[in-house]
Design an enzyme around this catalytic site. Structure first.
Site, short mmCIF file in Angstrom:
data_model
loop_
_atom_site.label_atom_id
_atom_site.label_comp_id
_atom_site.label_asym_id
_atom_site.label_seq_id
_atom_site.Cartn_x
_atom_site.Cartn_y
_atom_site.Cartn_z
CG HIS A 53 5.38 -1.01 3.58
ND1 HIS A 53 4.50 -1.43 2.63
CD2 HIS A 53 4.78 -1.27 4.78
CE1 HIS A 53 3.41 -1.93 3.23
NE2 HIS A 53 3.58 -1.85 4.52
CG HIS A 86 -0.48 0.33 2.49
ND1 HIS A 86 0.12 -0.59 3.29
CD2 HIS A 86 -0.45 1.49 3.18
CE1 HIS A 86 0.49 -0.01 4.42
NE2 HIS A 86 0.16 1.26 4.38
CG ASP A 139 4.67 -5.77 9.45
OD1 ASP A 139 3.81 -6.05 8.60
OD2 ASP A 139 4.50 -4.88 10.31
CE LYS A 142 4.20 -2.84 14.18
NZ LYS A 142 3.43 -1.95 13.28
C1 BG6 Z 1 1.47 -2.52 7.32
C2 BG6 Z 1 2.16 -3.24 8.44
O1 BG6 Z 1 1.81 -3.09 6.09
O2 BG6 Z 1 1.89 -1.16 7.33
C3 BG6 Z 1 1.85 -2.58 9.78
O3 BG6 Z 1 1.73 -4.59 8.46
C4 BG6 Z 1 2.18 -1.12 9.73
O4 BG6 Z 1 2.58 -3.21 10.83
C5 BG6 Z 1 1.54 -0.46 8.51
O5 BG6 Z 1 1.67 -0.53 10.92
C6 BG6 Z 1 2.02 0.96 8.35
O6 BG6 Z 1 1.28 1.59 7.34
P1 BG6 Z 1 1.01 3.16 7.36
O7 BG6 Z 1 0.33 3.42 6.07
O8 BG6 Z 1 0.17 3.43 8.56
O9 BG6 Z 1 2.37 3.79 7.47
#
Ligand code: BG6
Length: 481
Positions: A233, A171, A228, A332
Site C-alpha cells: 500500500h 486494495h 504487510d 498499528k
Molecule cells: C491490509 C493489511 O492489507 O491492510 C492489514 O494486511 C491492514 O494489516 C489493512 O490492517 C489496512 O487496510 P484499510 O483499508 O483498513 O486501511
C-alpha cells in the site's frame, strides 16, 4: 451495466479476509443488480459446509464485527452461490475443482484469498489457458515474503497464464481517494506544474491504524509492517503521487510510470543518523481503552522482534523529485485510524508579510484517504485588521458531501474491474518485484546492523526517534489527521 455471466471461485472462503471484505463486497454487487442471473459463485474451503451453513457462518462473523450493512447484503448472494470442499495440495483437489465447475459459465475467475504459500497448490489445479475471456486469476498480497519467494510464485503463474489474466490486488488502489488523486493530478492543470523539486519541500504519507494485530498473529509475526504495509500500500501510494503523467489511462501506461518511481527509490540509511525507525507497540490506551503489548497478543512470541510500526525517509531519484524527502510511516495501535498524503510546498522566496511562525506554515495539499475521502488545500490569508499578518486557511473538499452518494468499498470496485477485465488498478509483476527489491534491501540492512524495534506506547504516534528523523529531513509529522 450488469456483468457478463461468470463463474467466480473464492478460494479461502472461510478465511478472515473473505468474510470481512470479499463476501460482503460480492453481496453488495449482487444486491445492486451487477450479476446476471446465470452467474455462479463457488466458495471453496477445506471444511464440508452447505451453502446455508456457510452463509450462517459469514453472518455470525459479520454480526460480531457489527457490520449490519454487510449482513443485509450477503442475503443477495443466495441465488448465485454454492460451496465446494477443496483440499488444495491434496490428491483429489484438481478433480474436485473440475467437478464443481461442471456446467458453470465458461469465464472462470479464481480468487486466491489464501496465504501465498498456497498459491502454487492452486495453480497446480489449473490447466494451462492463456485466454483472459476464459480464465482470470486474482492474487492477494503479499505475494511471498521476499523477492525470491515471489519469483517462485510468478514462475508457476507464468507457466499457465498470460500476464493479462493476472490481477494482483492492492486494495488501496480500489479506494476512491486514490482514484481521486489520479484525477486531481491528471485532470487539472493547476497542480501538476507545482509537483516538482522546485516547489515541493517534502511529501508525507501516513497510514495509521488504531487496531492491533487482532487474530492475525500467525501471518503478522512473519510479515511485520514493512512487508504487510510498506511493500504494497505505502509504495503504491508513493508511486501514484510521484509518477510522471502516463500517456493514457490504459493499464500498462500507468504501470510503466509507477514502475519508474519504484525503481528510482533510494534505500533509507539504517546507520546513524538513521533514516528509518522501527517500533513495536507496548501496552497503553487506545480510544480510552487499555490494550495489551504486541508481545502479549494471542499467538505472538514473548520475545517477538516483529515491527508493528515503521517510518522512513526516502527519495525518488528522478529529475522531477531529486532532493525532495518522501517521509512514509505506518503503524498499528496508533491513536486513531487515518491515512493521508501531505504535499508540503516551499515557502515564498521573499516573505513580505509578518512571519507566520512555525516551520513550513505555508501551502500544503492534503489528500485524505481515511477516515474520510477529503482534499484540503492550505493557503495563507491576511487576517482582518491593520496588521500585515497571515494565517493559514483551508479550502476543503469533502467528496461525500459533494457527490452525496455513498463511497463504494475498495473491494467492490476492484471486483467489478476483475469481472469486466480491467487491469489498471492491479499490479504488474515487475511492480511487485521492484517493491520487494526495495523492502528486501531495507530488511537486509536492519538485520545486518541488528536493529530491533523500539517499543512505543499504544495510542501514540510511534517511537520518539521518528520525530527526530523527520526533523532531520526538515519536516514535522502532520499529526492531526
Ligand atoms: C491490509 C493489511 O492489507 O491492510 C492489514 O494486511 C491492514 O494489516 C489493512 O490492517 C489496512 O487496510 P484499510 O483499508 O483498513 O486501511
Amino acid at each position: 451495466v450488469p456483468l457478463c455471466p461468470f463463474t467466480f471461485v473464492l478460494h479461502g472462503a472461510a478465511g478472515d479476509l473473505a468474510k470481512r471484505k470479499i463476501i460482503p463486497a460480492l453481496g453488495h454487487l449482487a444486491a445492486t443488480g451487477y450479476f446476471s442471473s446465470d452467474s455462479v459463485l463457488v466458495f471453496a474451503q477445506r471444511e464440508a459446509l452447505s451453502a446455508s451453513e456457510c452463509l450462517a457462518e459469514v453472518d455470525a462473523f459479520l454480526a460480531r464485527a457489527g457490520d449490519d450493512s454487510a449482513r443485509q447484503a450477503i442475503a443477495a448472494l443466495k441465488p448465485y452461490f454454492k460451496t465446494v470442499q477443496l483440499s488444495l495440495g491434496g490428491p483429489t483437489a484438481k478433480a474436485d475443482l473440475a467437478a464443481a465447475l461442471q456446467g458453470c459459465p465458461p469465464l472462470v475467475v479464481h480468487y486466491a484469498a489464501l496465504p501465498s504459500s498456497r498459491f502454487t497448490d492452486l495453480l497446480d489445479c489449473l490447466d494451462e489457458c492463456r485466454d483472459p475471456e476464459r480464465l482470470r486469476l486474482v492474487l492477494e498480497k503479499p505475494l511471498g515474503f521476499n523477492a525470491s519467494e515471489s519469483a517462485v510464485i510468478e514462475k508457476a503463474v507464468e507457466a499457465k497464464l498470460d500476464e493479462s489474466q493476472v490481477y494482483r490486488i492492492d486494495h488501496y488502489l480500489g479506494k476512491q481517494a486514490v482514484q481521486n488523486l489520479l484525477a486531481l493530478r491528471l485532470g487539472n492543470r493547476i497542480f501538476e506544474p507545482l509537483l516538482t523539486r522546485e516547489h515541493v519541500a517534502h511529501v508525507q504519507i501516513t497510514v495509521a491504524e488504531d487496531l492491533g494485530v487482532e487474530d492475525r498473529a500467525g501471518f503478522y509475526e512473519q510479515a511485520g509492517a514493512l512487508r504487510d504495509m510498506v511493500q504494497s500500500h505505502m509504495l503504491q501510494l508513493l508511486a501514484t503521487v510521484a509518477m510522471e503523467p502516463p500517456v493514457s489511462l490504459e493499464a500498462n501506461s500507468l504501470r510503466d510510470e509507477k514502475l519508474k518511481v519504484l525503481r528510482s527509490l533510494r534505500v533509507p540509511k539504517v546507520s546513524s543518523p538513521a533514516e528509518i525507525v522501527v517500533g513495536q507497540y507496548a501496552e497503553g490506551y487506545v480510544r480510552g481503552q487499555p490494550v495489551p503489548a504486541y508481545r502479549h497478543e494471542k499467538g505472538v512470541a514473548e520475545d517477538s522482534n516483529t515491527e508493528t510500526y515503521v517510518s522512513f525517509c526516502t527519495e525518488v531519484q528522478t529529475w522531477r523529485w531529486a532532493g525532495v524527502p518522501f517521509l512514509l510511516r505506518t503503524g498499528k495501535r496508533m491513536p486513531k485510524r487515518f491515512a493521508e498524503i501531505v504535499i508540503q510546498f516551499r515557502d515564498v522566496p521573499k516573505p513580505l508579510f509578518e512571519p507566520v511562525g512555525g516551520m513550513w506554515s505555508g501551502n500544503k495539499l492534503i489528500i485524505q484517504l481515511q477516515p474520510d475521502d477529503k482534499l484540503e488545500l492550505q493557503l495563507l490569508a491576511k487576517t482582518p485588521g491593520e496588521r500585515e499578518r497571515l494565517r493559514p486557511v483551508s479550502l476543503d473538499l469533502d467528496f461525500f458531501n459533494t457527490w452525496r452518494i455513498p463511497v463504494r468499498d475498495a473491494y467492490e470496485r476492484l471486483l467489478t474491474d476483475i469481472l469486466r477485465g480491467r487491469l489498471g488498478l492491479f499490479l504488474r509483476r515487475d511492480e511487485v518485484q521492484a517493491q520487494w527489491h526495495f523492502v528486501d534491501q531495507i530488511m537486509g540492512n536492519l538485520h545486518q546492523l541488528g536493529v530491533s524495534p523500539a517499543p512505543y506506547t499504544s495510542g501514540t504516534f510511534g517511537p520518539p526517534a521518528a520525530t527526530a528523523m523527520a526533523l532531520r529531513a526538515g519536516a514535522f509529522w502532520s499529526e492531526d489527521g
